[in-house]
Design a protein around this motif. Structure first.
Motif, mmCIF file in Angstrom:
data_model
loop_
_atom_site.group_PDB
_atom_site.id
_atom_site.type_symbol
_atom_site.label_atom_id
_atom_site.label_comp_id
_atom_site.label_asym_id
_atom_site.label_seq_id
_atom_site.Cartn_x
_atom_site.Cartn_y
_atom_site.Cartn_z
ATOM 1 N N UNK A 5 0.803 -1.222 0.000
ATOM 2 C CA UNK A 5 0.000 0.000 0.000
ATOM 3 C C UNK A 5 0.835 1.270 0.000
ATOM 4 N N UNK A 6 2.150 1.162 -0.083
ATOM 5 C CA UNK A 6 3.025 2.341 -0.063
ATOM 6 C C UNK A 6 4.046 2.207 -1.172
ATOM 7 N N UNK A 7 4.409 3.383 -1.721
ATOM 8 C CA UNK A 7 5.458 3.428 -2.741
ATOM 9 C C UNK A 7 6.795 3.710 -2.049
ATOM 10 N N UNK A 8 7.600 2.672 -1.865
ATOM 11 C CA UNK A 8 8.903 2.869 -1.261
ATOM 12 C C UNK A 8 9.881 3.446 -2.280
ATOM 13 N N UNK A 9 10.759 4.318 -1.767
ATOM 14 C CA UNK A 9 11.685 5.005 -2.672
ATOM 15 C C UNK A 9 12.584 4.015 -3.404
ATOM 16 N N UNK A 10 13.037 2.960 -2.714
ATOM 17 C CA UNK A 10 13.918 1.980 -3.349
ATOM 18 C C UNK A 10 13.205 1.257 -4.485
ATOM 19 N N UNK A 11 11.885 0.947 -4.291
ATOM 20 C CA UNK A 11 11.122 0.240 -5.333
ATOM 21 C C UNK A 11 10.911 1.140 -6.549
ATOM 22 N N UNK A 12 10.612 2.404 -6.303
ATOM 23 C CA UNK A 12 10.426 3.352 -7.406
ATOM 24 C C UNK A 12 11.739 3.545 -8.161
ATOM 25 N N UNK A 13 12.855 3.594 -7.412
ATOM 26 C CA UNK A 13 14.154 3.749 -8.066
ATOM 27 C C UNK A 13 14.452 2.549 -8.962
ATOM 28 N N UNK A 14 14.056 1.363 -8.526
ATOM 29 C CA UNK A 14 14.240 0.167 -9.348
ATOM 30 C C UNK A 14 13.374 0.219 -10.603
ATOM 31 N N UNK A 15 12.121 0.720 -10.470
ATOM 32 C CA UNK A 15 11.244 0.857 -11.633
ATOM 33 C C UNK A 15 11.829 1.823 -12.661
#
Length: 394
Positions: free
Chosen positions: A346-356
């Motif tokens: 339910x949250x957009x983590x910065x590390x996950x967005x950076x990977x995207x």
């Protein structure tokens, strides 16, 4: 008889002169016998040798080859002395060869016997010079030893005078204990009552032991002095607290206490500790105040550090999450489709967005692909819920 018109062979020369083969070759090398091109010997030189056999033998003996050991034996001296004299006189070897010995290749040189005999006067001079040098050295050593003995006697008298002035009174106490331990160290005897203190680091005791060694006390003197002082010194150790006990009783380091009260290597009499605890002097009160201040400072720092870690943790958690609008702006998609594509947490983590952003999936390249991915994720969640409901009992 020797024919003077033709050369004489080696065997005939050897038989005529009574020489060994090596002696014939040595005579040829040194010119005592002249050798012709056909390797025979000139008849005239052989005839001259036969006419004067004594002179020929003497000349041949002078041309004999001697190594260093043989040369030293010839002069009646050691090999070391021969080498020293040969180097001093510039004696040059006449031959040399490499000999394998002791697993090594050694260079052996040979000297002419006549040249070696000529060194007799030089050898005698070397012996006399060495003897004179030894005599002078012994005289100087004797003079130096006399000066040293005189100086040691003066130091001994001075040390005994100072030792007598520093001898403690009959009263028991720390000074009596130091005197006893210094005697023990000097005598090398450690009786049981004071054995535990024999190697305690105490500067005054070490200085006292050094003074006793300078005084050169005899064994009987040391034994008598130690026997006299041992009972009183043993009683002085009965009420002695070690450094750990000092720190436990007063709450400060034994090193600080030893600066203000009589002690033996940080060991302090218990009555003195009780007196300090009952009526603390200004220096002890100041030490306690410093300790409390340090404890308070450490606690304040600890609390500040704890609060700082909590703030940083909160800030880190906040910084590690992105909003739907921020993710939509980064991916170039609408906020609505981004909201539908949120991860399972339910949250957009910065590390996950950076990977995207580093590895763009196909659904993030266009709005239509993103909506299709959102619909696929919705259907997958519905199927998962249906399977979960079917597994429930009843």
């Amino acid at each position: 008889m020797v024919d003077r018109t033709v050369g004489v062979g080696r065997e005939k020369v050897r038989a005529a002169l009574g020489l060994a083969v090596w002696e014939v070759e040595l005579a040829a090398e040194t010119g005592l016998l002249r050798r012709l091109p056909d390797r025979s010997f000139e008849a005239a030189s052989v005839r001259a040798a036969l006419d004067d056999p004594g002179g020929f033998r003497q000349g041949l003996a002078q041309e004999r080859r001697c190594n260093a050991t043989e040369s030293a034996a010839r002069l009646g001296i050691s090999v070391q002395r021969f080498k020293r004299v040969a180097a001093a006189t510039g004696l040059v070897p006449v031959a040399g060869e490499d000999v394998r010995k002791y697993g090594r290749v050694l260079r052996v040189v040979y000297y002419r016997a006549g040249d070696v005999d000529a060194l007799a006067d030089h050898v005698q001079a070397d012996v006399e010079l060495r003897a004179a040098a030894v005599a002078v050295s012994r005289e100087q050593a004797a003079q130096k030893a006399a000066v040293t003995r005189k100086r040691n006697a003066e130091l001994r008298r001075e040390a005994r005078t100072e030792l007598e002035s520093r001898k403690p009174a009959d009263a028991e106490g720390i000074e009596k204990l130091r005197w006893a331990v210094a005697l023990m160290r000097t005598a090398g005897r450690f009786p049981a009552p004071l054995r535990r203190l024999a190697h305690v680091e105490d500067a005054p005791t070490g200085q006292l032991a050094h003074l006793m060694r300078q005084a050169r006390l005899r064994e009987d003197e040391l034994a008598a002095m130690l026997e006299d002082v041992l009972p009183r010194a043993a009683r002085a150790t009965e009420g002695l607290a070690d450094p750990d006990q000092v720190s436990a009783m007063l709450g400060v380091s034994a090193w600080l206490v030893s600066q203000h009260v009589p002690h033996f290597g940080g060991h302090v009499p218990v009555p003195a500790l009780r007196e300090l605890a009952g009526a603390p002097p200004p220096w002890l009160l100041a030490a306690w105040a410093d300790i409390e201040f340090q404890r308070a400072s450490v606690e304040v720092v600890r609390q500040d550090e704890k609060q700082r870690e909590a703030v940083l943790d909160t800030a880190e958690r906040a910084a590690s999450r992105l909003s739907d609008a921020g993710v939509a702006e980064l991916l170039g998609l609408s906020k609505e489709v981004v909201r539908r594509l949120r991860p399972g947490t339910g949250r957009w983590k910065a590390a996950y967005v950076e990977q995207l952003l580093r590895r763009r999936p196909a659904w993030s390249l266009s709005e239509e692909a993103a909506w299709a991915e959102a619909e696929r994720c919705r259907r997958r969640r519905e199927r998962r819920e249906q399977r979960r409901g079917q597994r429930k009992p009843g």
